[in-house]
Structure formats: structure tokens, C-alpha cells
Scaffold this motif. Structure first.
Motif, PDB file in Angstrom:
ATOM      1  N   ASN A  19       0.810  -1.232   0.000  1.00 56.07           N
ATOM      2  CA  ASN A  19       0.000   0.000   0.000  1.00 56.07           C
ATOM      3  C   ASN A  19       0.841   1.279   0.000  1.00 56.07           C
ATOM      4  O   ASN A  19       0.492   2.271   0.649  1.00 56.07           O
ATOM      5  CB  ASN A  19      -0.964   0.005   1.200  1.00 56.07           C
ATOM      6  CG  ASN A  19      -1.974  -1.117   1.147  1.00 56.07           C
ATOM      7  OD1 ASN A  19      -2.296  -1.626   0.071  1.00 56.07           O
ATOM      8  ND2 ASN A  19      -2.480  -1.534   2.297  1.00 56.07           N
ATOM      9  N   MET A  23       6.572  -1.985   5.602  1.00 56.66           N
ATOM     10  CA  MET A  23       6.142  -2.495   6.896  1.00 56.66           C
ATOM     11  C   MET A  23       7.185  -3.457   7.430  1.00 56.66           C
ATOM     12  O   MET A  23       7.597  -4.389   6.746  1.00 56.66           O
ATOM     13  CB  MET A  23       4.791  -3.206   6.788  1.00 56.66           C
ATOM     14  CG  MET A  23       4.346  -3.884   8.085  1.00 56.66           C
ATOM     15  SD  MET A  23       2.696  -4.644   7.974  1.00 56.66           S
ATOM     16  CE  MET A  23       1.659  -3.207   8.323  1.00 56.66           C
ATOM     17  N   SER A  80       9.179   0.291   9.977  1.00 59.15           N
ATOM     18  CA  SER A  80       8.076   0.693   9.099  1.00 59.15           C
ATOM     19  C   SER A  80       8.194   2.166   8.729  1.00 59.15           C
ATOM     20  O   SER A  80       8.850   2.954   9.411  1.00 59.15           O
ATOM     21  CB  SER A  80       6.722   0.442   9.769  1.00 59.15           C
ATOM     22  OG  SER A  80       6.455  -0.943   9.841  1.00 59.15           O
ATOM     23  N   HIS A  93      -6.618   2.436   7.815  1.00 60.95           N
ATOM     24  CA  HIS A  93      -5.398   2.111   7.086  1.00 60.95           C
ATOM     25  C   HIS A  93      -4.628   0.970   7.761  1.00 60.95           C
ATOM     26  O   HIS A  93      -4.015   0.139   7.077  1.00 60.95           O
ATOM     27  CB  HIS A  93      -4.511   3.346   6.958  1.00 60.95           C
ATOM     28  CG  HIS A  93      -4.946   4.302   5.898  1.00 60.95           C
ATOM     29  ND1 HIS A  93      -5.002   3.959   4.556  1.00 60.95           N
ATOM     30  CD2 HIS A  93      -5.346   5.592   5.957  1.00 60.95           C
ATOM     31  CE1 HIS A  93      -5.409   4.998   3.843  1.00 60.95           C
ATOM     32  NE2 HIS A  93      -5.638   6.005   4.668  1.00 60.95           N
ATOM     33  N   ASP A  97      -3.442  -2.317   5.835  1.00 63.43           N
ATOM     34  CA  ASP A  97      -2.029  -2.684   5.780  1.00 63.43           C
ATOM     35  C   ASP A  97      -1.792  -4.087   6.324  1.00 63.43           C
ATOM     36  O   ASP A  97      -1.003  -4.866   5.765  1.00 63.43           O
ATOM     37  CB  ASP A  97      -1.191  -1.675   6.571  1.00 63.43           C
ATOM     38  CG  ASP A  97      -1.124  -0.308   5.905  1.00 63.43           C
ATOM     39  OD1 ASP A  97      -1.469  -0.211   4.709  1.00 63.43           O
ATOM     40  OD2 ASP A  97      -0.732   0.659   6.588  1.00 63.43           O
TER      41      ASP A  97
END
Length: 292
Positions: A19, A23, A80, A93, A97
Motif C-alpha cells: 500500500n 512495513m 516501518s 489504514h 495494511d
């Protein structure tokens, strides 16, 4: 979406692209084709100021017991990304995620148990509304604030704290954070244990933590009290005996979740997995075995 390895302590932390952000991820005990159906998958979401290694030896212990363990880092934490826009950190979000990361790691719907601590527990609770998980473990978590005035007051408080992080820096903030009454029970830990926890908290950035407060703090998140009955999978609620506020929250949640059990761990406060790791591991392992 290949993993980029980094050796931090005894665990390899990588990142995956999802996205439009990176991460941080720890993945241990990844099953082979022959063991894929035999190994339960547990997905861990850390608390505020935490990262993928916040669970200590728990991840390695569970992986050593034939469990597939994934620990994810929320935006603004660890490795992240730390976007400039606070709205990118929102609960909605976070859910997107987490699901994108699991899909990138080839975790099918219904295959994993989601486990979250504190901030991560609030995120896990909201993410469980997606129906993607087979069970849920919440440690020292809440469904948010039910009263609008309390949410507004908390937003103001979180904004003030975020500004302080930016103005005074990470070390000053962590010293303040460690002094909060919520973590008073951690005074029982050894100097070495507290130093390890402080080092982990400092493994973040001021902008990341400040925007996390603004984007997914308790005041800004949607209140989930009226939606708890939508979570029909088994839920384990874990709280520490020395954390009466969250024990009361968990007791109330247990009355609204269709399949919930609440376990209170003696001689522990808000951070049960750090203060009483063996008891916490036993609860998680037994619950995981019971829902397979």
C-alpha cells in the motif's frame, strides 16, 4: 515484495512493501508444503512505542513449538515507514495494511489468529471485524472511548503529547512514558529488563510516534463498543491483576463478545507478556491449541 533482512538482537527483521509504504516484519517457523496445514499461524501487533521484537523470546518459543509466527510493525514504529500525513496512520489504514501484509505473506483468510497488545489490541480488534481471522487474542486492550466528549479530550491530550515528542525528542519522551502510572508495575522488573525495554522503545523516531498518536490514538479511533457482537470468533482477553482499569474494560468486553474468555494474570500490570512471560506464553499456547 521480498524481505530485506536486518539482524536485531536474535531475530531477523525484514520489510515488505504494501500500500505504498514499508512495513517491518518478523516471520519465524514458516511452514513447508508438508507442514502448512499442521502449523497454526499467529500474527502479533505491538503496542505504542513497540516494534516487531517487543515480544521478547515469545516469538521464538512459539516458533519452536511448531507454530508459524508473524510480528508486524505499525507505521511510525521500528523499520516501518513514518509518513508525514497523520491520517495515513488511521485505524482503517492499519486494517488495510495488516491484511495486505498477510496476503503478501500468503496467509489465507481464516488461517491465522490475531494477537494485539494495548494500541495493537485496539488495532487487532478493529481488524478482526474484517472476518479474516479464525480467533483473536487481546492483551490489555480496549474498544476505544464510548463518550464523544472523552474522545475529544483524549485527542487534545494526544496532540499535546505528540507536540512534546517533536519538541523535546525521543529520549525525553521515553523517560516520561516510562514514568506513567500505567507502567508502575514494571518497577518490579530487574534493571537489565527495564534497560532492555527502554532500548526497544528508543528504536523509533519522533515523527513516527507523534503521528501515530495523531492518527491511531484512542481519541481519534472509532468507538467499537456497539460492534463487539460482530466478532463471532473465539476471543481470549488477557489482563494483569495490577492493571485494574484494563481488567474492568476486559470484563465488560467479555459480556459483549459472543465467544470470549478473560484471563487475569497475577503479579502483572499492563504489559503482561513482558512482566510474566511464561504465564502469558502458556495462555496463548493453550488458546491456540484449543481453536485449531
Amino acid at each position: 515484495m521480498g524481505m530485506q533482512p536486518l539482524n536485531y538482537k536474535d531475530v531477523e527483521i525484514g520489510t515488505i512493501a504494501i500500500n505504498g509504504v514499508q512495513m517491518g516484519v518478523v516471520e519465524l517457523g514458516k511452514p513447508t508444503a508438508a507442514t502448512a496445514k499442521l502449523r497454526p499461524t499467529l500474527v502479533f501487533i505491538h503496542g505504542f512505542t513497540g516494534n516487531a521484537t517487543s515480544w521478547g523470546a515469545l516469538l521464538e518459543h512459539l516458533a519452536g513449538q511448531d507454530m508459524h509466527v508473524i510480528s508486524l510493525e505499525m507505521l511510525g514504529h521500528g523499520r516501518s515507514s513514518a509518513p508525514e500525513d497523520p491520517t495515513r496512520y488511521s485505524m482503517e489504514h492499519c486494517q488495510q495494511d495488516i491484511l495486505a501484509a498477510l496476503q503478501a505473506l500468503h496467509i489465507a483468510p481464516g488461517a491465522a489468529i490475531l494477537l494485539g497488545y494495548s494500541m495493537g489490541g485496539r488495532i487487532a480488534l478493529y481488524t478482526a471485524l474484517s472476518g479474516y481471522f479464525r480467533a483473536l487474542v487481546l492483551e490489555s486492550a480496549s474498544p476505544g472511548l464510548a463518550i464523544a466528549e472523552e474522545r475529544e479530550q483524549r485527542q487534545r491530550s494526544d496532540e499535546a503529547l505528540a507536540t512534546c515528542i517533536e519538541d523535546y525528542g525521543l529520549e525525553a519522551f521515553v523517560s516520561y512514558w516510562e514514568s506513567r502510572p500505567l507502567f508502575a508495575s514494571q518497577e518490579k522488573l530487574s534493571i537489565a529488563q527495564r534497560a532492555k525495554l527502554r532500548e526497544q522503545r528508543l528504536h523509533n523516531t519522533p515523527r513516527g510516534l507523534a503521528n501515530s498518536l495523531r492518527g491511531v490514538g484512542t481519541g481519534i479511533q472509532p468507538a467499537l463498543h456497539q460492534r463487539l457482537n460482530e466478532i463471532t470468533v473465539p476471543v481470549l482477553l488477557i489482563t494483569g491483576q495490577d492493571d485494574p482499569k484494563f481488567c474492568a474494560i476486559a470484563r465488560e468486553m467479555a459480556t459483549q463478545l459472543p465467544q470470549a474468555q478473560h484471563q487475569i494474570v497475577p503479579n502483572a500490570g499492563h504489559t503482561v507478556h513482558f512482566e510474566q512471560p511464561e504465564a502469558f506464553e502458556t495462555l496463548v499456547r493453550n488458546f491456540t491449541n484449543s481453536v485449531q
